[in-house]
Design an enzyme around this catalytic site. Structure first.
Site, mmCIF file in Angstrom:
data_model
loop_
_atom_site.group_PDB
_atom_site.id
_atom_site.type_symbol
_atom_site.label_atom_id
_atom_site.label_comp_id
_atom_site.label_asym_id
_atom_site.label_seq_id
_atom_site.Cartn_x
_atom_site.Cartn_y
_atom_site.Cartn_z
ATOM 1 N N CYS A 121 -17.864 34.206 -2.278
ATOM 2 C CA CYS A 121 -17.797 35.375 -3.134
ATOM 3 C C CYS A 121 -16.743 35.107 -4.205
ATOM 4 O O CYS A 121 -15.706 34.517 -3.934
ATOM 5 C CB CYS A 121 -17.423 36.668 -2.418
ATOM 6 S SG CYS A 121 -18.596 37.164 -1.165
ATOM 7 N N ARG A 173 -19.427 30.290 -6.286
ATOM 8 C CA ARG A 173 -18.918 30.797 -5.006
ATOM 9 C C ARG A 173 -19.931 31.664 -4.269
ATOM 10 O O ARG A 173 -19.670 32.123 -3.154
ATOM 11 C CB ARG A 173 -17.635 31.609 -5.240
ATOM 12 C CG ARG A 173 -16.545 30.842 -5.935
ATOM 13 C CD ARG A 173 -15.353 31.724 -6.184
ATOM 14 N NE ARG A 173 -14.711 32.111 -4.942
ATOM 15 C CZ ARG A 173 -13.768 31.423 -4.333
ATOM 16 N NH1 ARG A 173 -13.341 30.298 -4.849
ATOM 17 N NH2 ARG A 173 -13.234 31.858 -3.213
ATOM 18 N N GLU A 222 -23.929 10.965 3.257
ATOM 19 C CA GLU A 222 -23.722 11.716 2.020
ATOM 20 C C GLU A 222 -25.014 11.784 1.195
ATOM 21 O O GLU A 222 -25.351 12.825 0.636
ATOM 22 C CB GLU A 222 -22.571 11.072 1.221
ATOM 23 C CG GLU A 222 -22.286 11.671 -0.133
ATOM 24 C CD GLU A 222 -21.885 13.141 -0.114
ATOM 25 O OE1 GLU A 222 -21.684 13.704 0.971
ATOM 26 O OE2 GLU A 222 -21.821 13.740 -1.207
ATOM 27 N N LYS A 246 -26.891 15.242 0.189
ATOM 28 C CA LYS A 246 -27.201 15.616 -1.207
ATOM 29 C C LYS A 246 -28.662 16.020 -1.321
ATOM 30 O O LYS A 246 -28.997 17.003 -1.965
ATOM 31 C CB LYS A 246 -26.947 14.450 -2.181
ATOM 32 C CG LYS A 246 -25.518 14.090 -2.500
ATOM 33 C CD LYS A 246 -24.770 15.072 -3.337
ATOM 34 C CE LYS A 246 -24.154 16.157 -2.534
ATOM 35 N NZ LYS A 246 -22.869 16.012 -1.948
ATOM 36 N N GLU A 249 -29.350 19.433 0.467
ATOM 37 C CA GLU A 249 -28.685 20.555 -0.207
ATOM 38 C C GLU A 249 -29.462 21.065 -1.408
ATOM 39 O O GLU A 249 -29.595 22.272 -1.595
ATOM 40 C CB GLU A 249 -27.308 20.106 -0.745
ATOM 41 C CG GLU A 249 -26.181 20.142 0.233
ATOM 42 C CD GLU A 249 -24.884 19.693 -0.411
ATOM 43 O OE1 GLU A 249 -23.890 20.404 -0.250
ATOM 44 O OE2 GLU A 249 -24.838 18.621 -1.066
ATOM 45 N N HIS A 288 -32.646 3.889 18.171
ATOM 46 C CA HIS A 288 -32.457 4.777 19.317
ATOM 47 C C HIS A 288 -32.980 6.176 19.040
ATOM 48 O O HIS A 288 -32.443 7.152 19.549
ATOM 49 C CB HIS A 288 -30.980 4.801 19.711
ATOM 50 C CG HIS A 288 -30.464 3.441 20.035
ATOM 51 N ND1 HIS A 288 -30.770 2.786 21.203
ATOM 52 C CD2 HIS A 288 -29.709 2.569 19.306
ATOM 53 C CE1 HIS A 288 -30.209 1.588 21.196
ATOM 54 N NE2 HIS A 288 -29.557 1.432 20.045
ATOM 55 N N LYS A 337 -20.065 26.999 -2.958
ATOM 56 C CA LYS A 337 -19.205 25.832 -3.122
ATOM 57 C C LYS A 337 -17.895 25.961 -2.365
ATOM 58 O O LYS A 337 -17.346 24.979 -1.894
ATOM 59 C CB LYS A 337 -18.914 25.624 -4.613
ATOM 60 C CG LYS A 337 -18.204 24.335 -4.860
ATOM 61 C CD LYS A 337 -18.523 23.760 -6.188
ATOM 62 C CE LYS A 337 -17.956 22.375 -6.316
ATOM 63 N NZ LYS A 337 -18.717 21.385 -5.546
HETATM 64 C C1 G6P Z 1 -19.356 23.558 0.942
HETATM 65 C C2 G6P Z 1 -19.785 22.876 -0.336
HETATM 66 C C3 G6P Z 1 -19.725 21.357 -0.149
HETATM 67 C C4 G6P Z 1 -18.343 20.936 0.299
HETATM 68 C C5 G6P Z 1 -17.882 21.702 1.546
HETATM 69 C C6 G6P Z 1 -16.413 21.480 1.825
HETATM 70 O O1 G6P Z 1 -20.281 23.327 1.946
HETATM 71 O O2 G6P Z 1 -21.089 23.267 -0.684
HETATM 72 O O3 G6P Z 1 -20.029 20.721 -1.385
HETATM 73 O O4 G6P Z 1 -18.345 19.567 0.576
HETATM 74 O O5 G6P Z 1 -18.064 23.111 1.353
HETATM 75 O O6 G6P Z 1 -15.676 22.020 0.762
HETATM 76 P P1 G6P Z 1 -14.249 21.555 0.313
HETATM 77 O O7 G6P Z 1 -13.926 22.401 -0.880
HETATM 78 O O8 G6P Z 1 -13.334 21.819 1.464
HETATM 79 O O9 G6P Z 1 -14.327 20.114 -0.019
#
Ligand code: G6P
Length: 613
Positions: A2, A27, A486, A490, A493, A509, A608
């Site tokens: 938020c 956010r 990663e 990506k 997401e 496995h 985010k």
């Molecule tokens: C959320 C975001 C990710 C991020 C994670 C950790 O899930 O969407 O992109 O990696 O939070 O966030 P931080 O700000 O702690 O790296």
């Protein structure tokens, strides 16, 4: 999650609030709303993004130089118009925006219902504004006193801003475990979840600390107090150092694409002033400060979430390989609830782009209680994690707006690489010549990231070929195993394709059962040490007719001949390979998401900055 904004001054609040909300949309974007005071309170709120709120308010009265705004990531109550913020007291006098969770909302709600309060929404936030109203009415308190008294009764996390229609020349804000920044202009104040809505108006900001309540008023300026004991606190004014252009798309279709292409610069920025290969030195201010304790630590514990956790996994390879310090990497959310063993001889490293992730913050609090030294690796300057840790380093990647992290990841890995090299030097765990080879090559990495980005057209072609697959598998070994994780993250997401990352050999496995001619398998095969082993893994996939997309070093032939598609990236020293091998994977997920018509910067259900547990 938020995003919240507030404005009080002499200008029209509406455009300032709307632009602020657009900046904070990363956010959460389940709903958006604003309240404007202009003799009376006008409240407009809508399910959906800020753009929908703008359309909704086109014909509405938008006057007023005091206002608050909110963009929501739903926790309590589905995303709809009624659950959207601001929420209003029963008597219509108070209106409030909130980021966080009021954990004891249920008993408070029951108590208020017994007192005759009627609730419209399913949110915990509405309970808070009714509680403030109840206290204000019963005890005949000023708005700031009523807010303070109410906050002393709630458990949970909050950043809030409140307007009282009967005392409209002020905004009351408070925070506990959710961020809040106050911008100080000429006869005006700005309040926001982070500095991005404020930067174009003023560079003078105060970061509210946990447990503080602030009143900003046109007449009396800014006053900050403790929520618990009402003691006055002296505000500490910071000067913001942020370029406004970094908050714009700069000609790119999406922030994510812009941020992917910024990486040659951001990796360079991360190293600036910290490394000089010619003179043979590498340094990190935060490490120097606590050199003895850190280099003599029994072990490092890394706590992080999401992409930052993947950076942590790479750090485990780097620090153990180069500096020979044992490293454990923990999901912050698990670590804090499993009674972990932490001693005073441990160093707990939190990695976080936002510096606000609730679980990572809580893991740090636990580490502090157990007496460990805490070290923060953050991107957002002045963020909570940066402020609560004993020491730390910024990655200096600039604002990252796309929800899927890209430049923050490479920034974190660059920083962690430097950390491993500093410690290796300090402890004498690598030879002088290898140290010089590595720091010389590290200086080349920004340029090589630029070269790796040239694979874009080839990656786009491959994206077209596999964009309709419902699943994908990513395989890597050693330094490239976290990169596989990663890459898979990506893809899921932003394109909503189910993807899994696996250590290449571990595929046998389980995941191998999934492989058929419809399964794209992305193999990251740039490490020299395990190359032959990866070749065998690729053969195993080929034998089951999997569609192989191989990321290889320039000029590499063996895997290229077996793979269906090959992406070439520059050679580098093995510990630095993640900084290059992740680039095509970022581009692959980007192109696939665009081709599938997904909103790359604002993927569904995600936010985010995850400021709730
Ligand atoms: C959320 C975001 C990710 C991020 C994670 C950790 O899930 O969407 O992109 O990696 O939070 O966030 P931080 O700000 O702690 O790296």
């Amino acid at each position: 999650m938020c995003g919240i904004v507030g404005y009080i001054g002499n200008k029209d609040a509406y455009p300032i609030l709307i632009k602020g909300l657009q900046r904070l949309e990363y956010r959460g974007y389940d709903s958006a709303g604003i309240a404007l005071f202009n003799g009376s309170l006008n409240i407009y709120k809508q399910k959906g993004k800020v753009s929908q709120l703008i359309s909704f308010t086109t014909e509405k009265d938008k006057k007023g130089s005091i206002g608050i705004g909110h963009t929501r990531w739903a926790t309590h109550g589905e995303p709809n118009d009624v659950n959207a913020h601001p929420h209003t007291s029963g008597n219509g006098r108070l209106t409030l925006i909130h980021n966080g969770i009021i954990e004891n909302y249920a008993p408070i709600k029951a108590m208020l219902q017994r007192e005759g309060h009627v609730f419209e929404s399913d949110t915990d936030t509405e309970v808070l504004v009714h509680l403030i109203e109840e206290i204000q009415d019963k005890e005949n308190l000023s708005i700031e006193e009523a807010v303070r008294a109410a906050l002393n009764k709630v458990i949970g996390a909050y950043a809030i801003v409140v307007i009282d229609r009967n005392d409209p020349d002020k905004l009351v804000a408070a925070r506990k475990a959710s961020p809040l920044v106050i911008g100080i202009g000429e006869g005006e104040f700005f309040i926001a979840s982070d500095a991005t809505p404020i930067i174009e108006h003023t560079k003078q900001v105060v970061y509210l600390n946990d447990g503080e309540i602030a009143v900003v008023s046109r007449k009396e300026g800014l006053q900050i107090k403790n929520i618990t004991d009402n003691e006055i606190r002296t505000p500490f004014i910071h000067e913001l150092d942020m370029q406004i252009e970094l908050l714009e798309k700069g000609g790119y279709d999406y922030f994510m694409l812009k941020e992917i292409h910024e990486q040659p610069t951001t990796v360079d920025d991360c190293m600036r002033g910290r490394l000089n290969a010619k003179e043979g030195w590498i340094t990190l201010g935060g490490l120097k400060e606590h050199k003895n304790k850190i280099s003599k630590a029994n072990r490092f514990i890394i706590a992080a979430c999401g992409t930052s956790w993947h950076s942590g996994l790479i750090a485990e390879y780097l620090i153990e390989d180069l500096a020979r310090i044992p490293v454990e990497v923990e999901y912050a959310s698990e670590f804090r609830y499993r009674n972990p063993i932490i001693t005073e001889n441990d160093v707990v490293i939190a990695i976080s782009q936002s510096g606000e992730t609730a679980d990572t913050l809580a893991a740090l609090e636990l580490a502090k209680r157990k007496g460990a030294l805490t070290y923060g690796i953050c991107n957002v300057v002045g963020s909570s994690i940066a402020r609560v840790t004993d020491s730390g380093s910024y990655i200096h990647a600039g604002p990252e707006i796309g929800v899927a992290s890209t430049k923050a990841f490479t920034g974190q890995v660059t920083l962690l690489t430097m950390m491993a090299l500093c410690l290796a030097r300090e402890k004498g765990t690598i030879s002088n010549s290898y140290f010089h080879t590595l720091i010389t090559e590290l200086e080349n990495i920004p340029r090589k990231v630029g070269e790796a980005l040239k694979c874009d057209a080839q990656v786009k072609y491959i994206a077209e070929e596999i964009k309709d697959s419902p699943n994908a598998l990513y395989l890597g070994r050693g330094y490239n195993f976290p990169v596989a994780l990663e890459g898979a993250l990506k893809l899921k997401e932003i394109s909503y394709i189910h993807a899994e990352g696996y250590p290449a050999a571990e595929m046998k496995h389980g995941p191998i059962a999934l492989i058929d001619e419809n399964m794209p398998v992305v193999v990251i095969a740039t490490n020299k040490s395990a190359y032959e082993k990866v070749v065998s893994n690729v053969q195993e996939v080929k034998a089951r007719k999997g569609k192989i997309i191989a990321v290889v070093n320039e000029g590499e032939k063996t895997i290229s001949e077996i793979a269906d598609y090959t992406i070439e990236i520059p050679h580098t020293e093995e510990p630095f390979t993640p900084l290059l091998s992740v680039i095509p994977l970022q581009l692959l997920s980007y192109h696939i998401a665009v081709m599938r018509g997904c909103n790359v910067d604002q993927p569904r259900n995600l936010a985010k900055s995850v400021t709730v547990e």
